[in-house]
Design a protein around this motif. Structure first.
Motif, PDB file in Angstrom:
ATOM      1  N   UNK A  27      -5.857   2.634  11.400  1.00  0.00           N
ATOM      2  CA  UNK A  27      -6.392   3.899  11.176  1.00  0.00           C
ATOM      3  C   UNK A  27      -5.652   4.344  12.492  1.00  0.00           C
ATOM      4  N   UNK A  28      -4.884   5.786  12.611  1.00  0.00           N
ATOM      5  CA  UNK A  28      -4.627   5.840  13.826  1.00  0.00           C
ATOM      6  C   UNK A  28      -5.352   6.973  14.354  1.00  0.00           C
ATOM      7  N   UNK A  29      -5.461   7.131  15.606  1.00  0.00           N
ATOM      8  CA  UNK A  29      -6.605   7.735  16.671  1.00  0.00           C
ATOM      9  C   UNK A  29      -6.315  10.135  16.123  1.00  0.00           C
ATOM     10  N   UNK A  30      -5.265   9.481  15.742  1.00  0.00           N
ATOM     11  CA  UNK A  30      -4.816  11.699  15.489  1.00  0.00           C
ATOM     12  C   UNK A  30      -5.109  11.764  14.017  1.00  0.00           C
ATOM     13  N   UNK A  31      -5.279  13.037  13.670  1.00  0.00           N
ATOM     14  CA  UNK A  31      -5.594  13.500  12.637  1.00  0.00           C
ATOM     15  C   UNK A  31      -4.684  13.326  11.580  1.00  0.00           C
ATOM     16  N   UNK A  32      -4.478  12.980  10.888  1.00  0.00           N
ATOM     17  CA  UNK A  32      -3.459  13.195   9.824  1.00  0.00           C
ATOM     18  C   UNK A  32      -2.891  14.551   9.094  1.00  0.00           C
ATOM     19  N   UNK A  53       3.715  12.982   7.346  1.00  0.00           N
ATOM     20  CA  UNK A  53       3.486  11.878   7.220  1.00  0.00           C
ATOM     21  C   UNK A  53       1.680  11.513   6.725  1.00  0.00           C
ATOM     22  N   UNK A  54       1.876  10.478   6.890  1.00  0.00           N
ATOM     23  CA  UNK A  54       1.000   9.564   5.455  1.00  0.00           C
ATOM     24  C   UNK A  54       0.212   8.490   6.353  1.00  0.00           C
ATOM     25  N   UNK A  55      -0.639   8.563   6.354  1.00  0.00           N
ATOM     26  CA  UNK A  55      -1.533   7.965   7.331  1.00  0.00           C
ATOM     27  C   UNK A  55      -1.667   6.761   6.807  1.00  0.00           C
ATOM     28  N   UNK A  56      -1.731   6.774   5.779  1.00  0.00           N
ATOM     29  CA  UNK A  56      -2.672   5.829   5.105  1.00  0.00           C
ATOM     30  C   UNK A  56      -1.352   4.991   4.425  1.00  0.00           C
ATOM     31  N   UNK A  57      -0.351   5.090   3.850  1.00  0.00           N
ATOM     32  CA  UNK A  57       0.839   4.797   3.337  1.00  0.00           C
ATOM     33  C   UNK A  57       1.860   4.879   4.319  1.00  0.00           C
ATOM     34  N   UNK A  58       2.024   5.179   5.687  1.00  0.00           N
ATOM     35  CA  UNK A  58       2.718   5.111   6.434  1.00  0.00           C
ATOM     36  C   UNK A  58       3.797   5.481   5.643  1.00  0.00           C
ATOM     37  N   UNK A  59       4.645   6.368   5.278  1.00  0.00           N
ATOM     38  CA  UNK A  59       5.332   7.209   4.637  1.00  0.00           C
ATOM     39  C   UNK A  59       5.735   8.921   5.505  1.00  0.00           C
ATOM     40  N   UNK A  60       6.786   8.810   5.184  1.00  0.00           N
ATOM     41  CA  UNK A  60       7.143  10.360   6.566  1.00  0.00           C
ATOM     42  C   UNK A  60       8.285  10.755   4.800  1.00  0.00           C
ATOM     43  N   UNK A  73       7.828   2.549   6.733  1.00  0.00           N
ATOM     44  CA  UNK A  73       6.922   1.806   7.781  1.00  0.00           C
ATOM     45  C   UNK A  73       6.789   0.459   6.101  1.00  0.00           C
ATOM     46  N   UNK A  74       7.090  -0.354   6.090  1.00  0.00           N
ATOM     47  CA  UNK A  74       7.260  -1.475   5.546  1.00  0.00           C
ATOM     48  C   UNK A  74       6.636  -2.639   6.401  1.00  0.00           C
ATOM     49  N   UNK A  75       5.989  -3.340   6.004  1.00  0.00           N
ATOM     50  CA  UNK A  75       4.619  -5.093   5.664  1.00  0.00           C
ATOM     51  C   UNK A  75       5.181  -5.146   7.060  1.00  0.00           C
ATOM     52  N   UNK A  76       6.822  -5.687   7.522  1.00  0.00           N
ATOM     53  CA  UNK A  76       7.578  -6.070   8.549  1.00  0.00           C
ATOM     54  C   UNK A  76       7.881  -5.289   9.526  1.00  0.00           C
ATOM     55  N   UNK A  77       7.480  -4.140   9.865  1.00  0.00           N
ATOM     56  CA  UNK A  77       7.833  -3.230  10.410  1.00  0.00           C
ATOM     57  C   UNK A  77       9.780  -2.007  10.493  1.00  0.00           C
TER      58      UNK A  77
END
Length: 763
Positions: A27-32, A53-60, A73-77
């Motif tokens: 989880x990120x330290x800033x609000x979604x 930006x969705x913190x859960x799916x790391x999607x813009x 951002x995929x599993x490889x960064x």
């Protein structure tokens, strides 16, 4: 400003795990950002609604009024493209990014995954966005997501190499009115040693799998510019490129890709893009084994390198991209609106193009005060608003063999300088413009004799002349200072409102002997940066001055030069029939509001073709109207007709230059017909220009089915030039004009008609 950092939160773990692509979700330290989104078809009204930006799916997700652009951002960064197309609904799901696996050991995931921006490393074989050689010989570059910020409707994402301190900031900004997305990259050297950039592209656009993509692009040559090409995309690569030092007319830095070939200009899905760069460039269109398309654009890698010392950075050109679900016609209308409202100087409140007269075809190099004043009087009599004196006024300029570089007023031709002529032009109610070619020098000039080292050259090698001239090396700061200095002096000492800025040859011997060997290839970038800075500084100091980009016709037209110039010259070919096709092609990428079109003499110098004055005017009235004919040879009847036609043009100028363009019938191929319709932004008026090459076997002119009208409004039809068919209706609804159509009567050879629809206001 909102920022997230994967490295700071430890998402990727230690470097060796990052290279393996082990993804540890935290989880990120800033609000979604709240997942709020406007309803379909409505403009996004706040920054948080436009960029999510969705913190859960790391999607813009970036949303415009009609477009969604999604990546994650995929599993490889890696930054992985997920969707680009028609606006998604707020509740529509978007799966998280996940790197694709290849079909065999030959197909590594790095090549199977549609990345937003990829470094050359880790087995990448598609066109990389960035390729670097480090001092130790290493050339492997693997870029992973680090952090992002959202500020001022702009998304900035930072990538970093997995072990070396090379940072890349990617910027994304979507235009609120047209949904066109501007993308660029900034590469920064945070290491302790210099490294060499060998390839650098601004961005990559990715399209999902389809077996029916059609690529469109524009090609040409001198006097035959702006030819629309279309080809089906198959696995492989199409390269669009200029290695000429400037944009070039052989191919323009614009593309459009349509899913399936639609018979109707205003139907179908189209993705399009254009580079904002006026130097050498390249766009690669790659289709992979799954029929996915990857479009990468920026500086051409040919003969290119750029050394970044520690702490230095390099910013790429902007690569613009857009989507239309109303066909190639809708795509060009979006681009036109974007250019006029967001790109050109003064946008969105730019000045309309004035009716212009240019003296070149009347006098050539033989200019003098009395002759120009006589032409100015004739031009003013027909309603011209801007008088432009062309080549021949400076130095020892008697022909094109001498004088370029010596920018002083010729004392034999203008004993009292330019002021008496300028005062005369102003007294006639016109502003004054002047031709210049600041980037060039004739070997037969005082400047070259004093500074032979100021031109592009390789030491002890021949210097190839083109049009008896050489190219000044504008990358040099002393050359930049000289060019800015004489232009500033010219504008400060004379009341000049307009510069026709010409550029009449491509580069040869692109050397820079005065620079260190390792930095000499930076000439391709620094030349353009200095060109832009000269134009920007002149515009800042002389804010009333407007500028035209001209390059032997349309050889330097792009979204970079148009940020600093008010109009563009599409072609030296002013034959009015040829111009129908040239102007048709031009408008796929650029707005009629920046396109200059001249009425010149008949028979045309290009083809020896004879056409009526009305035909020539109507051809030119589809853009910014200019007149270049020799007025000294006109008859009384010619002046009367021209005055009438200039008045008719002024009545529709706003509609033509700023309205929505519909190509009802294209002039390309073997077509006997050409018809354009321009609809005013507020819908009150439509201007229709119709042309006939030659009647065939008594065939009537096609029925014209108009577009872009309010179906419920009532419009009255007015024929200004040419005739309506017998019994034609002259007042009906928008529905009627679009579905029943308009009947006009054109017979013979090289005939033309012009009519308007005026919307009647409800009582």
């Amino acid at each position: 400003m909102r920022e997230r950092s994967f490295f700071q939160s430890g998402v990727f773990g230690p470097p060796q795990h990052r290279r393996l692509g082990i993804f540890l979700a935290v989880a990120f330290c800033v609000p979604v950002i709240a997942p709020r989104c406007p309803a379909l078809g409505q403009s996004a009204s706040t920054e948080s609604e436009r960029i999510q930006y969705d913190d859960t799916t790391h999607t813009f997700r970036m949303d415009g009024a009609g477009v969604s652009y999604v990546f994650g951002v995929n599993q490889n960064g890696e930054l992985q493209s997920l969707y680009w197309g028609k606006r998604l609904r707020p509740a529509d799901p978007m799966p998280p990014a996940r790197a694709d696996g290849g079909t065999s050991a030959f197909d590594l995931p790095v090549n199977a995954t549609p990345q937003e921006f990829a470094g050359w490393g880790g087995g990448l074989v598609v066109v990389p966005n960035l390729k670097i050689t480090f001092p130790d010989g290493n050339r492997d570059l693997v870029l992973h997501y680090v952090s992002h910020t959202i500020q001022n409707n702009t998304l900035t994402i930072t990538l970093k190499d997995i072990s070396r301190d090379v940072a890349v900031d990617l910027t994304y900004k979507m235009d609120e009115e047209t949904d066109i997305l501007a993308r660029s990259a900034r590469i920064e050297n945070r290491t302790q040693l210099p490294f060499t950039i060998e390839d650098v592209f601004a961005a990559t656009w990715n399209l999902g799998p389809s077996n029916d993509y059609q690529l469109r692009y524009l090609t040409g040559r001198w006097a035959g510019e702006w030819n629309l090409q279309q080809t089906a995309l198959h696995p492989g690569k199409v390269v669009l490129e200029s290695r000429r030092g400037s944009t070039g007319d052989e191919v323009n830095p614009w593309f459009a890709i349509e899913r399936s070939s639609q018979p109707d200009q205003d139907v179908g899905d189209v993705w399009f893009g254009a580079l904002g760069w006026s130097g050498s460039w390249q766009i690669n269109v790659e289709t992979d084994w799954q029929n996915r398309v990857r479009i990468t654009g920026g500086n051409t890698p040919f003969d290119f390198s750029y050394v970044l010392a520690p702490g230095q950075s390099l910013e790429t050109p902007r690569f613009y991209g857009g989507y239309s679900n109303t066909g190639i016609g809708g795509a060009s209308r979006l681009l036109h609106r974007f250019e006029l409202d967001s790109i050109v100087p003064g946008a969105p409140h730019r000045r309309l193009r004035p009716v212009l007269y240019n003296s070149w075809e009347a006098t050539g190099f033989d200019v003098n005060e009395a002759g120009q004043e006589a032409l100015a009087e004739k031009a003013a009599s027909i309603g011209v608003e801007r008088f432009v004196m062309d080549d021949g006024w400076f130095g020892e300029r008697k022909d094109d063999h001498a004088g370029l570089g010596d920018w002083y007023v010729n004392p034999q031709k203008f004993p009292q300088g330019l002021k008496p002529l300028i005062d005369k032009v102003h007294s006639l109610g016109m502003d004054f413009g002047l031709w210049v070619e600041p980037e060039m020098v004739n070997p037969n000039s005082d400047l070259y004799r004093k500074h032979p080292d100021w031109v592009l050259n390789f030491a002890d090698r021949p210097r190839t002349e083109g049009r008896h001239q050489l190219v000044l090396n504008l990358a040099r700061d002393d050359v930049r200072a000289y060019v800015y200095g004489f232009l500033d002096k010219l504008l400060s000492e004379n009341d000049i409102s307009f510069l026709k800025w010409d550029y009449n040859r491509n580069w040869s011997e692109p050397g820079w002997p005065a620079a260190p060997v390792e930095k000499q290839k930076e000439v391709y970038v620094k030349y353009v940066h200095n060109l832009y800075s000269i134009l920007a500084d002149l515009r800042e100091k002389h804010q009333h001055v407007e500028i035209e980009s001209c390059s032997g016709g349309g050889a330097r037209v792009d979204l970079g030069i148009l940020r600093l110039t008010d109009e563009a010259w599409p072609s030296d070919n002013t034959d009015p029939f040829d111009r129908l096709g040239i102007q048709d092609g031009f408008t796929y990428a650029y707005a009629p509001g920046v396109m200059m079109a001249w009425v010149t003499d008949s028979p045309s110098g290009m083809n020896g073709r004879s056409t009526s004055l009305v035909y020539r005017f109507l051809s030119s009235m589809q853009g910014g109207l200019g007149i270049g004919a020799n007025l000294n040879k006109w008859t009384t009847e010619d002046f009367a007709a021209a005055k009438r036609l200039v008045g008719e043009y002024k009545a529709v100028r706003t509609t033509v230059q700023d309205g929505a363009l519909y190509r009802l019938i294209s002039p390309v191929g073997e077509s006997e017909y050409s018809v354009t319709e321009s609809v005013a932004r507020d819908g009150h008026q439509a201007a229709i220009f119709a042309f006939l090459h030659s009647s065939q076997k008594g065939q009537p002119y096609p029925q014209l089915y108009l577009r872009g009208l309010d179906p419920n409004a009532v419009y009255s039809l007015h024929a200004h030039e040419g005739k309506l068919a017998d019994g034609a209706v002259q007042r009906a609804s928008g529905d009627y004009w679009m579905h029943h159509g308009v009947s006009i009567s054109l017979r013979g050879d090289f005939q033309a008609a012009f009519f308007t629809l005026e919307r009647e206001e409800a009582q």
